[in-house]
Structure formats: structure tokens, C-alpha cells
Scaffold this active site. Structure first.
Site, PDB file in Angstrom:
ATOM      1  CE  LYS A   1      -2.281   1.582   3.765  1.00  0.00           C
ATOM      2  NZ  LYS A   1      -2.050   3.030   3.808  1.00  0.00           N
TER       3      LYS A   1
ATOM      4  CG  ASP B   1      -4.692   4.445   1.913  1.00  0.00           C
ATOM      5  OD1 ASP B   1      -5.829   4.930   1.773  1.00  0.00           O
ATOM      6  OD2 ASP B   1      -4.157   4.266   3.024  1.00  0.00           O
TER       7      ASP B   1
ATOM      8  CE  LYS C   1      -7.284   6.556   4.636  1.00  0.00           C
ATOM      9  NZ  LYS C   1      -5.852   6.247   4.510  1.00  0.00           N
TER      10      LYS C   1
ATOM     11  CG  ASP D   1     -11.449  18.661  -3.648  1.00  0.00           C
ATOM     12  OD1 ASP D   1     -12.363  19.512  -3.741  1.00  0.00           O
ATOM     13  OD2 ASP D   1     -10.246  18.964  -3.565  1.00  0.00           O
TER      14      ASP D   1
ATOM     15  CB  THR E   1      -9.321   1.590  11.830  1.00  0.00           C
ATOM     16  OG1 THR E   1      -8.231   2.051  11.043  1.00  0.00           O
ATOM     17  CG2 THR E   1     -10.122   0.598  11.035  1.00  0.00           C
TER      18      THR E   1
ATOM     19  NE  ARG F   1       1.448   2.534  13.161  1.00  0.00           N
ATOM     20  CZ  ARG F   1       0.603   3.389  13.718  1.00  0.00           C
ATOM     21  NH1 ARG F   1       1.063   4.349  14.495  1.00  0.00           N
ATOM     22  NH2 ARG F   1      -0.694   3.291  13.508  1.00  0.00           N
TER      23      ARG F   1
HETATM   24  O1  C5P Z   1       0.668   0.938  11.087  1.00  0.00           O
HETATM   25  P1  C5P Z   1      -0.764   0.546  10.909  1.00  0.00           P
HETATM   26  O2  C5P Z   1      -0.976  -0.966  10.847  1.00  0.00           O
HETATM   27  O3  C5P Z   1      -1.705   1.234  11.864  1.00  0.00           O
HETATM   28  O4  C5P Z   1      -1.119   1.089   9.433  1.00  0.00           O
HETATM   29  C1  C5P Z   1      -2.423   1.118   8.918  1.00  0.00           C
HETATM   30  C2  C5P Z   1      -2.413   1.759   7.567  1.00  0.00           C
HETATM   31  O5  C5P Z   1      -3.755   1.753   7.059  1.00  0.00           O
HETATM   32  C3  C5P Z   1      -1.959   3.220   7.541  1.00  0.00           C
HETATM   33  O6  C5P Z   1      -1.227   3.417   6.332  1.00  0.00           O
HETATM   34  C4  C5P Z   1      -3.240   4.025   7.501  1.00  0.00           C
HETATM   35  O7  C5P Z   1      -3.108   5.222   6.780  1.00  0.00           O
HETATM   36  C5  C5P Z   1      -4.177   3.072   6.757  1.00  0.00           C
HETATM   37  N1  C5P Z   1      -5.606   3.221   7.025  1.00  0.00           N
HETATM   38  C6  C5P Z   1      -6.168   3.115   8.288  1.00  0.00           C
HETATM   39  N2  C5P Z   1      -7.512   3.275   8.483  1.00  0.00           N
HETATM   40  C7  C5P Z   1      -8.319   3.507   7.438  1.00  0.00           C
HETATM   41  C8  C5P Z   1      -7.771   3.601   6.161  1.00  0.00           C
HETATM   42  C9  C5P Z   1      -6.404   3.447   5.989  1.00  0.00           C
HETATM   43  O8  C5P Z   1      -5.438   2.859   9.245  1.00  0.00           O
HETATM   44  N3  C5P Z   1      -9.624   3.598   7.611  1.00  0.00           N
END
Ligand code: C5P
Length: 233
Positions: free
Chosen positions: A35, A62, A64, A67, A121, A213
Site C-alpha cells: 500500500k 491509498d 483517500k 473533494d 479505524t 507498523r
Molecule cells: O501501522 P498501521 O498498521 O496502523 O497502518 C495502517 C495503515 O492503514 C496506515 O497506512 C493508515 O493510513 C491506513 N488506514 C487506516 N484506516 C483507514 C484507512 C487506511 O489505518 N480507515
């Protein structure tokens, strides 16, 4: 229980291509998705998309988009010239915006899947009620946005694994769910709020889990991925 690598999307949340390439080297040989998000795309441009594609990875871009409909449609046409497999908008942008995005995606050569972000989330019901002034619980909002996204031509939504069953029950099994908020039971949530473990996400029926992460921040990312696939992360 093992997890299919094709259902894993690893978030390349790095500031530069050189950092992201180090991780790609570690992931080589596994048919996982990657991603590309705002930090990497804004920081270093689209080069990583071509580099990851050349190495055989499928790509979720990603960014998002959110606009006015005309701006999103035109931006989507430009983004879909890249070799991407999945792209997204915010459902909060509304039905007209999603329809115009869908038109742009479907008439493109790459024709990626189009997803709509429902509630992030990192958002709790309380935050949604107080800051967005949307009443009710978060599941209701996610279902409302998911219906709107489906009616507007999206192929699926981004939500937390907890919401996958209600989305699938209401909108059908073929409507895709892509779920961030994945955390090994032993780990810190960081800024995520609505989380599950990888195995729980699979049991709840998600199509794709996004994980950042816990893999990118691990001392040995390849070992962390292997543990994830074995269901022991
Ligand atoms: O590090 P982590 O597992 O929290 O990363 C989650 C990834 O998913 C990040 O790149 C974040 O921008 C993305 N994301 C998210 N929640 C969403 C959409 C995308 O955490 N609703």
C-alpha cells in the site's frame, strides 16, 4: 490456521522510496500486496508504484480522495494512468463524488478496484458523535456509508474487521472489505482504536487486511511476515 499472503496488504508508510525499497527486498517472494499512502506518494512521487509493480507486487494506492466531484474525477483519471490495482475515496464525499470517481476508474486502462473509506479505524463512536455530529453507533454509520458506496459504483469499503459481518450480510459477499486496524495481541494499538488480531480478521470474513507498523516496525520484518502467515503474529 494459516493466512494467505494474497490477503495481506503491507503499508509502505515511509518518507522516501529508498526506505520503501529496503522493505520490498525483505518481502520478495511473497505474493503480498503493498500500500502506497500519502507520506510516500507526496514525499517521493509515483516512482515507488512502478518499482513495486516491476517486482511483482500488487498495489493499493491509498490517497483517500475527498473533494468536489469534478476535482476527484479528474484526479482519479490521472492516478489511474499508474499501474495500480486498488484505489480509494472517502465515502463522506458523497454519492455524486463516488459516481464520478467510479466513472473515471472504470474507463481507465488499469481499471483498479475502487474502495470507499467509511469511518477511519482511528475513530471511536464518541468522536463520531461529538466531533462529526453523526448520532448513533459507528456500525450504523459504516453501513450507511457502505450502502451509499455500493449504490455509487464502488467495489467495496475500508472499515475495521469488526464491521465486516454487517457489511457482508447487508451488501453481499462479493462486496469487498479491506480492513486496517490489525494488531498482534501483544502489541500497542498506537493511534488505532477499532482493532483485531490477524486471525480474528480472517475469521470475521475480511477480504484483505492492511498491516503497517507490526511488520514495518519489527526488528526483522520478513520474520514478522512469516509469523503473520503462520497465524502466530
Ligand atoms: O501501522 P498501521 O498498521 O496502523 O497502518 C495502517 C495503515 O492503514 C496506515 O497506512 C493508515 O493510513 C491506513 N488506514 C487506516 N484506516 C483507514 C484507512 C487506511 O489505518 N480507515
Amino acid at each position: 490456521m494459516s493466512i494467505s499472503p494474497e490477503s495481506i496488504i503491507i503499508a509502505l508508510d515511509y518518507p522516501s522510496i529508498s526506505d520503501a525499497m529496503k522493505l520490498l527486498q525483505q518481502l520478495e517472494g511473497y505474493p503480498v500486496w503493498v500500500k502506497v499512502g500519502m507520506e510516500l506518494f507526496y514525499g517521493d512521487g509515483p516512482g515507488i508504484v512502478y518499482a513495486a509493480k516491476e517486482r511483482g507486487f500488487r498495489i493499493f494506492l491509498d490517497l483517500k480522495l475527498h473533494d468536489i466531484p469534478n476535482t476527484v474525477e479528474k484526479a482519479m483519471k490521472v492516478l489511474c494512468k499508474l499501474p495500480i490495482d486498488m484505489v480509494n475515496v472517502h465515502a463522506a464525499g458523497g454519492s455524486e463524488m463516488m459516481k464520478r470517481a467510479s466513472g473515471a476508474v472504470k474507463s481507465s486502462l488499469s481499471s483498479p478496484s475502487l474502495l470507499a473509506v467509511t469511518q477511519l479505524t482511528s475513530t471511536t463512536t464518541e468522536q463520531m458523535n461529538v466531533e462529526q455530529r453523526i448520532p448513533g453507533n459507528i456500525q450504523e454509520s459504516i453501513l450507511t456509508y457502505s450502502r451509499l458506496a455500493q449504490e455509487s459504483g464502488c467495489d467495496g469499503v475500508v472499515c475495521s474487521p469488526h464491521e465486516v459481518p454487517i457489511v457482508k450480510d447487508s451488501l453481499g459477499k462479493s462486496f469487498l472489505t479491506v480492513t486496517p486496524g490489525i494488531r498482534p495481541s501483544s502489541e500497542d494499538y498506537w493511534d488505532q482504536k477499532r482493532v483485531t488480531t490477524p486471525l480474528e480478521a480472517i475469521k470475521l470474513g475480511t477480504n484483505y487486511m492492511v498491516i503497517g507498523r507490526p511488520i514495518t516496525g519489527a526488528m526483522a520484518p520478513r520474520t514478522a511476515l512469516e509469523d503473520l502467515l503462520k497465524g502466530s503474529l
